[in-house]
Design a protein around this motif. Structure first.
Motif: not given
Length: 342
Positions: A71, A75, A118, A280, A282, A295, A297, A317, A321-322, A325
């Motif tokens: 991970y 990232v 999210s 980030i 993790i 995780s 962020v 986790t 993420y894309q 973020i």
């Protein structure tokens, strides 16, 4: 270092695992990687990735899942940015929720919008209360009860109810407010206490007593527990819907212990406040995240160019993420704008 073929297969494996939550096998990798490779070649690459500590095989499954190390590599080097239209949609939603206003309402709204966008938990380390006051007002509540209103330079409003030994008129309270604002505004409470001690002996009559009460109120307003940072969390119950976290009751209990104690979160967010941009953390590779499947962020936010706190999203986790973020980045920037335009 991974060769391009191994990197593509690892990226595909992580993306499929994030999307589906199931161990990924060679057939799935062949279908989604875009590489013309035989099943035997893919299995050999998978074996090499496993030897490198980037993927593991859970139980007896033929598929593989990524490790925290994978991970981190993902990232840091493999993420593909969201389309501009997605960022614009996020910005529009956040901007609507974060209109300039009272700081405490703004940070609460930020935690809520992070959670809503999210679908995980939104968390905000709230600004430390100012040691300096911009304005003080006394308001008569009853014969011997007064409301002390303290306005900080950040726009935060703090209220204290004071009991007095005698009755004061509205005119006397207004006179006291004007005197204090004229002589002590924009000083720290510590400086005010020092000056009050020196000046109290020179004052007489009703003003003397009122200033004594004012001193006690100032002491109360600067109690260490009151001035410390607070962690505001929204949507922690969303994590009950995340199978990676909720499938293990011991793990889930540990997670909610963190929310109750907030100590680990406070430490993590404090570290984040000293860094630039989105960070980030993790689980499994960071001691600051005590659960391997979790995780965080984060990004710091500012008031008039000064970092005052940190916000972020807590999730598994196996999060997209894309997508998360930009949510964190945009929220931090718009919260900074709203607080600076108070």
């Amino acid at each position: 270092m991974l060769d391009p073929r191994a990197k593509t297969l690892l990226k595909t494996l992580i993306e499929r695992y994030i999307a589906e939550g199931q161990p990924v096998g060679s057939r799935t990798l062949s279908k989604y990687s875009g590489l013309e490779l035989s099943s035997a070649t893919i299995r050999n690459v998978m074996s090499d990735l496993e030897d490198s500590g980037l993927i593991v095989s859970p139980h007896t499954s033929a598929g593989r899942i990524p490790t925290p190390r994978a991970y981190r590599l993902f990232v840091d080097t493999m993420l593909v940015a969201q389309p501009p239209t997605d960022d614009a949609r996020v910005e529009s939603t956040v901007r609507t929720r974060l209109q300039p206003g009272e700081p405490n309402k703004l940070v609460a709204a930020a935690a809520s919008v992070l959670s809503n966008l999210s679908q995980f938990a939104g968390v905000v380390l709230t600004p430390r209360r100012s040691h300096i006051f911009k304005q003080i007002e006394f308001m008569r509540l009853s014969e011997k009860r007064i409301l002390l209103v303290i306005v900080t330079p950040e726009g935060d409003v703090q209220n204290r109810i004071m009991a007095t030994q005698k009755e004061y008129s509205s005119a006397q309270l207004s006179e006291a407010s004007n005197y204090i604002n004229a002589n002590y505004a924009n000083l720290s409470f510590t400086e005010v206490r020092k000056r009050l001690r020196a000046e109290l002996e020179a004052l007489r009559g009703d003003m003397t007593h009122l200033m004594h009460v004012m001193q006690e109120a100032v002491v109360a307003s600067t109690d260490d527990s009151d001035l410390g940072e607070a962690v505001l969390i929204s949507g922690e119950r969303n994590l009950l819907e995340v199978a990676d976290l909720s499938s293990d009751m011991d793990r889930l209990r540990k997670l909610f212990d963190i929310f109750d104690q907030k100590t680990s979160l406070l430490q993590l967010l404090e570290v984040s406040s000293h860094a630039q941009g989105v960070q980030i953390f993790i689980g499994g590779e960071s001691n600051l995240v005590p659960i391997e499947q979790m995780s965080v962020v984060t990004s710091s936010y500012e008031v008039d160019g000064q970092v005052v706190g940190t916000l972020g999203v807590i999730g598994p986790t196996r999060m997209a993420y894309q997508r998360v973020i930009p949510i964190v980045d945009i929220t931090a920037k718009l919260l900074s704008q709203a607080l600076s335009q108070r």
